[in-house]
Structure formats: C-alpha cells, structure tokens
Design a protein around this motif. Structure first.
Motif, short mmCIF file in Angstrom:
data_model
loop_
_atom_site.label_atom_id
_atom_site.label_comp_id
_atom_site.label_asym_id
_atom_site.label_seq_id
_atom_site.Cartn_x
_atom_site.Cartn_y
_atom_site.Cartn_z
N PHE A 68 41.39 -16.49 65.31
CA PHE A 68 41.44 -17.77 66.16
C PHE A 68 42.36 -17.86 67.50
N TRP A 69 43.44 -17.33 67.31
CA TRP A 69 44.49 -17.28 68.34
C TRP A 69 44.04 -16.32 69.59
N HIS A 70 43.28 -15.72 69.60
CA HIS A 70 42.68 -15.02 70.91
C HIS A 70 43.91 -14.12 71.18
N ASP A 71 44.52 -14.35 72.58
CA ASP A 71 45.50 -13.46 72.99
C ASP A 71 46.87 -13.94 72.92
N SER A 72 46.82 -15.30 72.27
CA SER A 72 48.01 -16.19 72.41
C SER A 72 48.96 -15.71 71.24
N THR A 73 50.39 -16.27 71.13
CA THR A 73 51.02 -15.82 69.76
C THR A 73 50.66 -16.74 68.93
N THR A 74 50.50 -16.14 67.72
CA THR A 74 50.37 -16.71 66.37
C THR A 74 51.74 -17.28 65.85
N PRO A 75 51.69 -18.60 65.42
CA PRO A 75 52.98 -18.99 65.18
C PRO A 75 53.66 -18.22 64.33
N PRO A 76 54.87 -18.07 64.19
CA PRO A 76 55.52 -17.07 63.01
C PRO A 76 55.24 -17.74 61.54
N PHE A 77 54.96 -18.89 61.56
CA PHE A 77 55.05 -19.61 60.16
C PHE A 77 53.60 -19.64 59.73
N ALA A 78 52.57 -18.96 60.45
CA ALA A 78 51.17 -19.38 60.03
C ALA A 78 50.83 -18.66 58.65
N LEU A 79 49.88 -19.35 58.17
CA LEU A 79 49.41 -19.00 56.72
C LEU A 79 48.97 -17.58 56.85
N PRO A 80 49.12 -16.51 55.77
CA PRO A 80 48.27 -15.50 55.71
C PRO A 80 46.73 -16.19 55.32
N ILE A 81 45.62 -15.31 55.36
CA ILE A 81 44.45 -15.83 55.11
C ILE A 81 44.09 -15.92 53.56
#
Length: 239
Positions: free
Chosen positions: A195-208
């Motif tokens: 979903f995040w394309h080339d941007s930085t995934t938030p460090p607290f993002a949920l694993p899938i």
C-alpha cells in the motif's frame, strides 16, 4: 481436508493481506480461490503454494462485473460451493504519498478512476455475484475497509472510498441477514503492505498476520453469530 473445511474466495489475493490470508486458510484446511489482475503476480503466488490442490488462481479485475461473476462461478465449479467471500482488492494512488500534497487539491485526477472503481464498485460486484451462493451455505461476506473509512483525512479520496466500503458493509448486512448470510467489516489501521508504494512505512505499522488472523476469526464464527465490525490499529497510531 478437515471436517469443517470451507471454500473461500478472496479478491486481490496475490499479495499483501489477501495473500497472507489465503495461505493461512489453506494451512487451516480450507479451500481458497484468489483473484488478481497481474498475471505474473498470480503465477508467482500459485508457484509458491504448499497445497496446490486446495488453491485456485483466477486472473480477474475486481472492478469488472463479468470477471467477478466468472470468478465466483469458477470457484463453485471447482470446489462445489462457496462458504465465504472476502472483498479485499483495493489500492491507493501514488499521488496520495506526495510530500505535503493534499490529494483532492494537488493530486492527479487521471489516477483516480481505477482506485474508485476497485475500492467501491469492486466489493459491490462481489456481493452481487456471491450472495446467491452464500445464501445456500449460510456463509459470510467480508469487506476489507480501513481506519481511513472511519476517520477522515484532509482532502483524501482514498479515505472517501473506504468510507463507502463502511457504508456498503452495513447496507449489505441489512439485506444479507434476511438471507441467513453474515457480513463483517474489517478495518485495519496502518499495515506493512505494498500500500505504501515508495514512501516510508510507519515504524509502528502492523504486520499483515494479525489482520489475516482477524479475517480467519470472522470466518470461524459459529452459525447464528453475525460479527459485524472489527477495527484493528497498531499501538502507536493515534488516528
């Protein structure tokens, strides 16, 4: 095949939440059909399958009625019935990740129609195609929404599409419950997916995996129980 095995169709099931959910369901003894519109991703996913006899891959665009109708028909033909359908296909456009841009004001309108069609029309088409079969099995329809569909973001069209999914889940439930079919809306927060394309995934993002387990949890509800809404945020996401 387990005694309580089910047949589940997942749109957009070749990557991200859909792919992890498909693998998890197969490991639990269920039969799974996945759709995807990228033939290379679909073939790569099928090649990795550990139980290919329990998996059906279908090349289909979730926003195309005839393709969705055919995907449901092929699933029933292959496995004999349909116990659940997961409207998972969805994406956001790259202009939503432009630094300091407000998508509606500064985004690229040429990018928006496929997102709106996939995110909004796609789940409606799946409901239309799947409900007659789910009525026969007393099954469940799962909509993958988003926290962006319960919390607005400034000028964000993707958020508006997910609000539409939230509404679609509820008005589908009002009808489906009279048919003996359950409806669940699962609204994940920030999750570590493409979903995040080339941007930085938030460090607290949920694993899938927690999101996939939530889908499995919804599908595991006993007869007569209609689990309607699950909102799953990572710790650290304030909105």
């Amino acid at each position: 095949m387990t005694v309580n095995s089910r047949t589940v169709l997942i749109t957009g099931g070749t990557s991200g939440i859909g792919a992890v959910t498909a693998r998890m369901l197969i490991e639990r003894g269920h039969r799974v059909a996945v759709t995807g519109r990228d033939p290379d991703k679909l073939q790569a996913f099928l090649a990795e399958a550990r139980h290919p006899e329990e998996l059906l891959g279908i090349l289909a665009d979730a926003s195309d009625w005839h393709a969705t109708q055919a995907a449901v028909a092929r699933t029933v033909e292959r496995f004999g019935a349909l116990d659940a359908a997961v409207a998972n296909a969805g994406f956001t456009t790259r202009d939503h990740f432009t630094a300091d841009a407000v998508p509606i004001a500064d985004g690229d309108p040429a990018l928006w129609p496929p997102m709106v069609l996939t995110n909004v029309l796609g789940p409606a088409l799946l409901a239309r195609a799947a409900l007659p079969h789910l009525k026969e099995t007393g099954g469940r329809l799962v909509f993958i929404g988003s926290v962006a569909g319960v919390k607005n973001a400034p000028g964000n069209l993707y958020s508006a599409t997910k609000w539409a999914v939230t509404a679609l889940a509820e008005n589908t439930r009002l009808h489906a419950t009279t048919l003996g079919v359950g409806v669940t809306l699962i609204a994940p927060g920030m999750t570590d997916t493409p979903f995040w394309h080339d941007s930085t995934t938030p460090p607290f993002a949920l694993p899938i995996e927690p999101v996939a387990r939530a889908i499995c949890f919804a599908l595991d509800q006993p007869a007569g129980v209609d689990l309607n809404t699950l909102t799953i945020r990572p710790i650290g996401q304030p909105i």
